[in-house]
Design a protein around this motif. Structure first.
Motif, PDB file in Angstrom:
ATOM      1  N   PHE A 258       0.819  -1.209   0.150  1.00  0.00           N
ATOM      2  CA  PHE A 258       0.098   0.031  -0.003  1.00  0.00           C
ATOM      3  C   PHE A 258       0.835   1.307  -0.011  1.00  0.00           C
TER       4      PHE A 258
ATOM      5  N   TYR B 270       9.889   0.733  -0.359  1.00  0.00           N
ATOM      6  CA  TYR B 270       9.162   2.161  -0.848  1.00  0.00           C
ATOM      7  C   TYR B 270       9.425   2.064  -2.457  1.00  0.00           C
TER       8      TYR B 270
ATOM      9  N   LEU C 142       2.672   2.132  -3.108  1.00  0.00           N
ATOM     10  CA  LEU C 142       1.930   2.625  -4.140  1.00  0.00           C
ATOM     11  C   LEU C 142       1.293   4.054  -4.078  1.00  0.00           C
ATOM     12  N   TYR C 143       1.448   4.197  -2.534  1.00  0.00           N
ATOM     13  CA  TYR C 143       0.940   5.600  -2.064  1.00  0.00           C
ATOM     14  C   TYR C 143       1.911   6.766  -2.296  1.00  0.00           C
ATOM     15  N   TYR C 144       3.249   6.313  -1.966  1.00  0.00           N
ATOM     16  CA  TYR C 144       4.117   7.350  -2.291  1.00  0.00           C
ATOM     17  C   TYR C 144       4.336   7.329  -3.749  1.00  0.00           C
ATOM     18  N   ARG C 145       4.181   6.520  -4.523  1.00  0.00           N
ATOM     19  CA  ARG C 145       4.455   6.673  -6.161  1.00  0.00           C
ATOM     20  C   ARG C 145       3.213   7.482  -6.627  1.00  0.00           C
ATOM     21  N   SER C 146       2.270   7.367  -6.049  1.00  0.00           N
ATOM     22  CA  SER C 146       0.984   8.127  -6.707  1.00  0.00           C
ATOM     23  C   SER C 146       0.933   9.722  -6.150  1.00  0.00           C
ATOM     24  N   GLY C 147       2.060   9.856  -5.303  1.00  0.00           N
ATOM     25  CA  GLY C 147       2.164  11.289  -4.878  1.00  0.00           C
ATOM     26  C   GLY C 147       1.640  11.612  -3.496  1.00  0.00           C
ATOM     27  N   GLY C 148       1.261  10.724  -2.791  1.00  0.00           N
ATOM     28  CA  GLY C 148       0.821  10.790  -1.408  1.00  0.00           C
ATOM     29  C   GLY C 148       1.943  11.082  -0.722  1.00  0.00           C
ATOM     30  N   ARG C 149       1.774  12.153   0.380  1.00  0.00           N
ATOM     31  CA  ARG C 149       3.100  12.437   1.247  1.00  0.00           C
ATOM     32  C   ARG C 149       2.764  12.345   2.654  1.00  0.00           C
ATOM     33  N   ARG C 150       1.772  11.511   3.165  1.00  0.00           N
ATOM     34  CA  ARG C 150       1.569  11.175   4.668  1.00  0.00           C
ATOM     35  C   ARG C 150       2.686  10.573   5.207  1.00  0.00           C
ATOM     36  N   ASN C 151       3.038  11.013   6.597  1.00  0.00           N
ATOM     37  CA  ASN C 151       4.024  10.233   7.347  1.00  0.00           C
ATOM     38  C   ASN C 151       3.482   8.745   7.657  1.00  0.00           C
TER      39      ASN C 151
END
Lengths: 217, 257
Positions: B181, B257, B184-193
């Motif tokens: 998850f 990641y 893919l989240y970071y790849r999609s541009g998400g920046r939550r810690n």
């Protein structure tokens, strides 16, 4: 304005590609084209990693003309280290197969409002895939997945968008619509750097990597 | 969510099993304490002053409770009244009757070693002292009490180890499953810690079973009438062990990641 310092892409002690510094204006679209494996993807990844650094650190490299080294072995943490202002679209789509198209688009967003949802519908209509909004990503073809990724990028509106294998990701018939979306981003100041093998007449600013330099062709 | 639920149920179940077992052991311990406290220790002496002095010494001893002294005249009076022996007053020579000191032991703090110390203290106080105590029973109760304490400690430590291992394994499994998850989240541009998200999720999974266990104990006391409580230190240790598993799982798990 995007300023890039001297980028050195290494694998341990061995330097694979080294690119001299170059500058791109806000809203520009740069197409890195080469039939040969000159390190386009690695360059995009290194750029992605560089742009993920803090502004202070980036300026230090640019001002002092220091070489920014990116080791390919750092690839494991590449996405984690990315900053808020840059997005890399690789050829493999980054979508959750079991989530719907809408959920995949909304995934990286912190605050979702009705306007965002309306925008998604507009973009889906523009790309003629409005019927896919509630379809799971696993039911889409690769090119459709890439379009969904592009919509997500438009919604996120990063300062820099890096697209790897542009010609493979978006087929020729789709490209006019894709350019329409990219135009929207450019109007908002997003710098777009895409890489590809084939020549594209629609793109005016075409570059390649030759002798460690990004040169206009 | 799946792992939060799983950890809550598993830890709550483990704590409940521990609670039942510890409750039984504590009841056994209470029974032993009661039996120890009901066995009297009697010291006789002809010398009243010596007995008074010993009584004063023992009154400061934390092991001694319900201390009382009786003079020979009082003892004779009681005997005559209790057994209806009016003639005894004339027959028995009052100076031949001893004075008496009686006490019982503080059951919770008594042990074989401090009982022996007490005995030595009494016998060394004077020659004219005769101590009567049920040593054999005492020893049996002391050894039972010690065994009981050891089993309670073993149960507590064992439960802590199992709870810690269960929490650690579930945290690691949760982290590993979430790798996909987050990549893919970071790849999609998400920046939550991710760590903050993990911390929030783990704290929920750690504190929920403890709160649940407290609630179970409260409901049992309210509806079934069984009172069982853990001291504040035990609660803190349980919470500490659960919280310790959080950073440890984060450190030992490879995050992709």
């Amino acid at each position: 304005m995007l300023e890039v310092p001297i980028l050195a892409i290494t694998n341990g002690k061995k330097t694979i590609v080294s690119v001299e510094d170059f500058t791109i204006k806000s809203g520009d679209f740069v197409y890195l084209r080469s039939d040969l494996p000159c390190g386009k993807t690695l360059f995009l990844k290194a750029l992605y990693y560089f742009l993920g650094q803090s502004e202070k650190k980036r300026n230090k490299y640019i001002d002092k003309r220091m070489v920014f080294t990116w080791d390919v072995r750092q690839h494991k943490k590449l996405y984690l280290k990315a900053g808020k202002d840059v997005l890399l679209m690789e050829f493999t789509p980054a979508l959750f197969p079991l989530k719907t198209v809408q959920k995949n688009i909304l995934l990286p967003l912190r605050n979702v409002n009705i306007r965002t949802k309306d925008k998604i519908i507009d973009y889906l209509q523009l790309l003629n895939i409005e019927d896919k909004q509630y379809v799971t990503a696993q039911c889409l073809s690769v090119s459709e997945k890439k379009l969904i990724e592009l919509i997500r990028a438009v919604i996120l509106l990063p300062k820099v968008l890096l697209i790897d294998d542009f010609d493979l990701s978006f087929h020729l018939p789709q490209q006019p619509k894709v350019f329409e979306l990219l135009k929207l981003m450019q109007e908002n100041g997003t710098v777009i750097i895409a890489s590809g093998k084939k020549k594209n007449d629609a793109i005016h600013y075409c570059c390649t990597i030759e002798d460690n330099q990004v040169v206009e062709v | 969510m799946k792992y939060i639920l799983l950890q809550t149920i598993l830890v709550l179940l483990l704590l409940s099993i521990f609670g039942v077992a510890d409750f039984n052991l504590r009841e056994q311990n209470n029974d032993t304490v009661f039996r120890i406290e009901n066995l009297p220790v009697i010291v006789f002496s002809q010398d009243w002053h010596l007995l008074r002095k010993l009584s004063q010494d023992l009154s400061n001893d934390p092991l001694v409770k319900e201390l009382s002294t009786s003079r020979n005249v009082e003892i004779l009076g009681k005997m005559i009244m209790e057994y209806e022996l009016p003639a005894a007053d004339r027959i028995i020579d009052i100076d031949q009757l001893p004075n008496m000191l009686q006490f019982s032991l503080q059951g919770a703090s008594a042990s074989s070693a401090n009982y022996e110390e007490l005995k030595t203290k009494i016998t060394e106080s004077g020659d004219d002292l005769m101590m009567i105590a049920q040593d054999e029973k005492y020893q049996r109760l002391f050894s039972f009490q010690e065994r009981n304490r050891f089993f309670r400690l073993l149960l507590f430590v064992g439960t802590l180890i199992i709870v810690f291992m269960a929490a650690l394994i579930l945290r690691i499994a949760s982290l590993k499953e979430e790798n996909f998850f987050w990549k893919l989240y970071y790849r999609s541009g998400g920046r939550r810690n991710r760590f903050i998200y993990y911390l929030f999720q783990s704290l929920t999974a750690s504190l929920l079973p403890v709160v649940g266990f407290g609630l179970v104990l409260y409901l049992i006391e309210k509806h079934l009438g069984y009172t069982y409580f853990l001291d504040i230190n035990s609660w803190l240790i349980i919470i500490g062990v659960l919280i310790l598993s959080i950073p440890l799982a984060w450190l030992v798990t490879t995050k992709e990641y």
